[in-house]
Design a protein around this motif. Structure first.
Motif, PDB file in Angstrom:
ATOM      1  N   LYS A  11       0.746  -1.298  -0.145  1.00  0.00           N
ATOM      2  CA  LYS A  11       0.012  -0.040  -0.070  1.00  0.00           C
ATOM      3  C   LYS A  11       0.938   1.231  -0.014  1.00  0.00           C
ATOM      4  N   SER A  12       1.932   1.134  -0.602  1.00  0.00           N
ATOM      5  CA  SER A  12       2.879   2.433  -0.824  1.00  0.00           C
ATOM      6  C   SER A  12       2.227   3.182  -1.910  1.00  0.00           C
ATOM      7  N   PHE A  13       2.608   4.514  -1.830  1.00  0.00           N
ATOM      8  CA  PHE A  13       2.364   5.525  -2.938  1.00  0.00           C
ATOM      9  C   PHE A  13       2.349   5.009  -4.480  1.00  0.00           C
ATOM     10  N   VAL A  14       3.642   4.664  -4.584  1.00  0.00           N
ATOM     11  CA  VAL A  14       4.108   4.008  -5.974  1.00  0.00           C
ATOM     12  C   VAL A  14       3.143   2.910  -6.285  1.00  0.00           C
ATOM     13  N   SER A  15       2.917   1.973  -5.580  1.00  0.00           N
ATOM     14  CA  SER A  15       2.367   0.874  -6.030  1.00  0.00           C
ATOM     15  C   SER A  15       0.574   1.004  -6.131  1.00  0.00           C
ATOM     16  N   VAL A  16       0.306   2.045  -5.288  1.00  0.00           N
ATOM     17  CA  VAL A  16      -1.259   2.275  -5.172  1.00  0.00           C
ATOM     18  C   VAL A  16      -1.776   3.453  -6.409  1.00  0.00           C
ATOM     19  N   CYS A  17      -0.924   4.403  -6.520  1.00  0.00           N
ATOM     20  CA  CYS A  17      -1.317   5.340  -7.454  1.00  0.00           C
ATOM     21  C   CYS A  17      -0.497   5.419  -8.633  1.00  0.00           C
ATOM     22  N   LYS A  18      -0.773   4.341  -9.442  1.00  0.00           N
ATOM     23  CA  LYS A  18      -0.421   3.975 -10.697  1.00  0.00           C
ATOM     24  C   LYS A  18      -1.301   3.596 -11.720  1.00  0.00           C
ATOM     25  N   TYR A  48      -9.898  -0.944 -10.131  1.00  0.00           N
ATOM     26  CA  TYR A  48      -9.182   0.318  -9.309  1.00  0.00           C
ATOM     27  C   TYR A  48      -8.478  -0.180  -8.285  1.00  0.00           C
ATOM     28  N   ASN A  49      -7.503   0.911  -7.945  1.00  0.00           N
ATOM     29  CA  ASN A  49      -6.636   0.549  -6.735  1.00  0.00           C
ATOM     30  C   ASN A  49      -7.136   1.193  -5.502  1.00  0.00           C
ATOM     31  N   TRP A  50      -8.092   2.378  -5.648  1.00  0.00           N
ATOM     32  CA  TRP A  50      -8.397   2.849  -4.507  1.00  0.00           C
ATOM     33  C   TRP A  50      -9.839   3.718  -5.115  1.00  0.00           C
ATOM     34  N   VAL A  51     -10.610   4.416  -3.979  1.00  0.00           N
ATOM     35  CA  VAL A  51     -11.692   5.098  -4.398  1.00  0.00           C
ATOM     36  C   VAL A  51     -11.485   6.197  -3.231  1.00  0.00           C
ATOM     37  N   ASP A  52     -12.145   7.292  -3.638  1.00  0.00           N
ATOM     38  CA  ASP A  52     -12.201   8.518  -2.422  1.00  0.00           C
ATOM     39  C   ASP A  52     -13.557   9.042  -2.875  1.00  0.00           C
ATOM     40  N   TYR A  53     -13.790  10.136  -1.672  1.00  0.00           N
ATOM     41  CA  TYR A  53     -15.348  10.807  -1.657  1.00  0.00           C
ATOM     42  C   TYR A  53     -15.062  12.018  -0.830  1.00  0.00           C
ATOM     43  N   ILE A  54     -15.380  13.229  -1.279  1.00  0.00           N
ATOM     44  CA  ILE A  54     -15.410  14.434  -0.598  1.00  0.00           C
ATOM     45  C   ILE A  54     -16.515  15.034  -0.496  1.00  0.00           C
ATOM     46  N   THR A  55     -16.847  15.433   0.947  1.00  0.00           N
ATOM     47  CA  THR A  55     -18.154  16.027   1.012  1.00  0.00           C
ATOM     48  C   THR A  55     -18.060  16.871   2.292  1.00  0.00           C
ATOM     49  N   SER A  56     -19.242  17.476   2.944  1.00  0.00           N
ATOM     50  CA  SER A  56     -19.172  18.092   3.987  1.00  0.00           C
ATOM     51  C   SER A  56     -19.140  17.209   5.294  1.00  0.00           C
ATOM     52  N   TRP A  57     -18.713  18.115   6.531  1.00  0.00           N
ATOM     53  CA  TRP A  57     -18.597  17.257   7.608  1.00  0.00           C
ATOM     54  C   TRP A  57     -19.762  16.607   8.122  1.00  0.00           C
ATOM     55  N   GLU A  60      -8.161   6.577 -13.823  1.00  0.00           N
ATOM     56  CA  GLU A  60      -7.309   5.190 -14.039  1.00  0.00           C
ATOM     57  C   GLU A  60      -5.867   5.580 -14.198  1.00  0.00           C
ATOM     58  N   ASN A  61      -5.576   6.616 -14.718  1.00  0.00           N
ATOM     59  CA  ASN A  61      -4.134   6.925 -14.879  1.00  0.00           C
ATOM     60  C   ASN A  61      -3.286   7.125 -13.399  1.00  0.00           C
ATOM     61  N   VAL A  62      -4.186   7.312 -12.550  1.00  0.00           N
ATOM     62  CA  VAL A  62      -3.386   7.415 -11.212  1.00  0.00           C
ATOM     63  C   VAL A  62      -4.193   6.118 -10.273  1.00  0.00           C
ATOM     64  N   GLY A  63      -4.939   5.245 -10.927  1.00  0.00           N
ATOM     65  CA  GLY A  63      -5.368   3.968  -9.968  1.00  0.00           C
ATOM     66  C   GLY A  63      -6.696   4.048  -9.426  1.00  0.00           C
ATOM     67  N   GLY A  64      -7.392   5.412  -9.666  1.00  0.00           N
ATOM     68  CA  GLY A  64      -8.376   5.529  -8.488  1.00  0.00           C
ATOM     69  C   GLY A  64      -9.801   5.911  -9.323  1.00  0.00           C
ATOM     70  N   LEU A  65     -10.843   5.832  -8.450  1.00  0.00           N
ATOM     71  CA  LEU A  65     -12.226   6.255  -9.010  1.00  0.00           C
ATOM     72  C   LEU A  65     -12.526   7.173  -7.693  1.00  0.00           C
ATOM     73  N   ARG A  66     -13.077   8.398  -8.329  1.00  0.00           N
ATOM     74  CA  ARG A  66     -13.363   9.619  -7.415  1.00  0.00           C
ATOM     75  C   ARG A  66     -14.900   9.620  -7.600  1.00  0.00           C
ATOM     76  N   VAL A  67     -15.316   9.316  -6.120  1.00  0.00           N
ATOM     77  CA  VAL A  67     -16.785   9.207  -6.034  1.00  0.00           C
ATOM     78  C   VAL A  67     -17.575  10.455  -6.071  1.00  0.00           C
ATOM     79  N   LEU A  68     -18.598  10.329  -6.951  1.00  0.00           N
ATOM     80  CA  LEU A  68     -19.345  11.773  -6.650  1.00  0.00           C
ATOM     81  C   LEU A  68     -20.818  11.566  -5.932  1.00  0.00           C
TER      82      LEU A  68
END
Length: 277
Positions: A136-143, A205-214, A180-188
């Motif tokens: 789970k290093s940066f190099v392995s995950v964000c590729k 995908y290697n990772w997913v992320d989600y940004i929102t209000s607290w 996918e160029n950096v391995g991820g799916l950015r959830v809306l």
């Protein structure tokens, strides 16, 4: 000094202005992107200040979402400052909707403090890495990863029509941006969290992320399902271009109080734009 709404006829002057204030290859150096961002009054408008030579010396952008004008792309040349120009430009945006902002820098925060805006809890970003990945290093995950998503591509919303963005809808109805160029799916939008995750991993995908209000109650489910705040992960917030160890630090403000139920989504303001990701 003249303040007014910009149109596509101003593009030559706008490009000259944007090239001075923004980094090379910024999305606003592209007319198609400007047209997408500001060319349709349903979704946004660009307000400018011109000097006696007819040159653009000040700019305020507004992104219209959920009945709010999200202030973005604010810049005034020195000759504009201290003359009430910004107030006039903000007033043009306010004629459309009440004002709010995210991602204000230090200068912006000082400005909004002087204007007595309301500052809320900063936005939160959650990340989950594919549990099948052992390193789970940066190099392995964000590729770069290879994903077959042609059947999931959507262009049915203004946000998904953004130039150079790849919006998809998964089987459960959740929506996301594929990077996918950096391995991820950015959830809306999240419909069924477990189904979203399972399909993301199945697609590769290697990772997913989600940004929102607290105050977004969906974060309670994310916590339970082992999503963690971004600074506890190796996946940085800025990925275009990639900036390792750069995590989410997005302030949320509004000129007037918003309803307690109001939740900021990824496609609001400009923190979900392809040039900001």
């Amino acid at each position: 000094m003249i303040t007014r709404e910009a149109t596509v006829k101003d593009w030559g002057k706008l490009l000259q202005f944007f090239k001075i204030i923004y980094r090379e290859n910024h999305p606003l150096h592209n007319q198609e992107f400007w047209q997408w961002q500001y060319g349709d009054s349903q979704y946004g408008r660009s307000f400018i200040c011109l000097n006696v030579k007819g040159e653009i010396v000040g700019h305020v952008g507004a992104n219209f979402q959920d009945g709010v004008a999200w202030i973005i792309n604010v810049y005034l040349n020195d000759e504009c400052r201290g003359k009430g120009i910004l107030s006039k430009l903000y007033s043009l945006a306010r004629d459309y909707y009440p004002l709010a902002a995210t991602a204000a820098n230090e200068a912006g925060l000082g400005l909004y403090k002087n204007m007595r805006w309301i500052r809320y809890y900063d936005l939160v970003r959650y990340v989950k890495i594919n549990p099948s990945i052992s390193d789970k290093s940066f190099v392995s995950v964000c590729k770069n990863v290879s994903v077959n998503i042609e059947s999931f591509i959507k262009k049915d919303t203004h946000y998904f029509q953004q130039p150079n963005i790849k919006g998809i809808q998964l089987n459960d109805g959740s929506r996301a941006v594929s990077q996918e160029n950096v391995g991820g799916l950015r959830v809306l939008e999240i419909e069924n969290l477990l189904e979203l995750e399972n399909q993301a991993w199945e697609l590769g995908y290697n990772w997913v992320d989600y940004i929102t209000s607290w105050n977004d109650l969906k974060t309670k489910d994310l916590d339970k399902n082992n999503w963690t705040l971004d600074y506890k992960n190796v996946v940085p917030w800025r990925l275009n271009p990639v900036e390792e160890n750069y995590f989410c630090d997005i302030t949320f403000l509004s000129e007037k109080p918003l309803d307690n139920e109001f939740v900021v989504k990824r496609n609001f303001s400009d923190h979900g734009r392809i040039g900001s990701l």
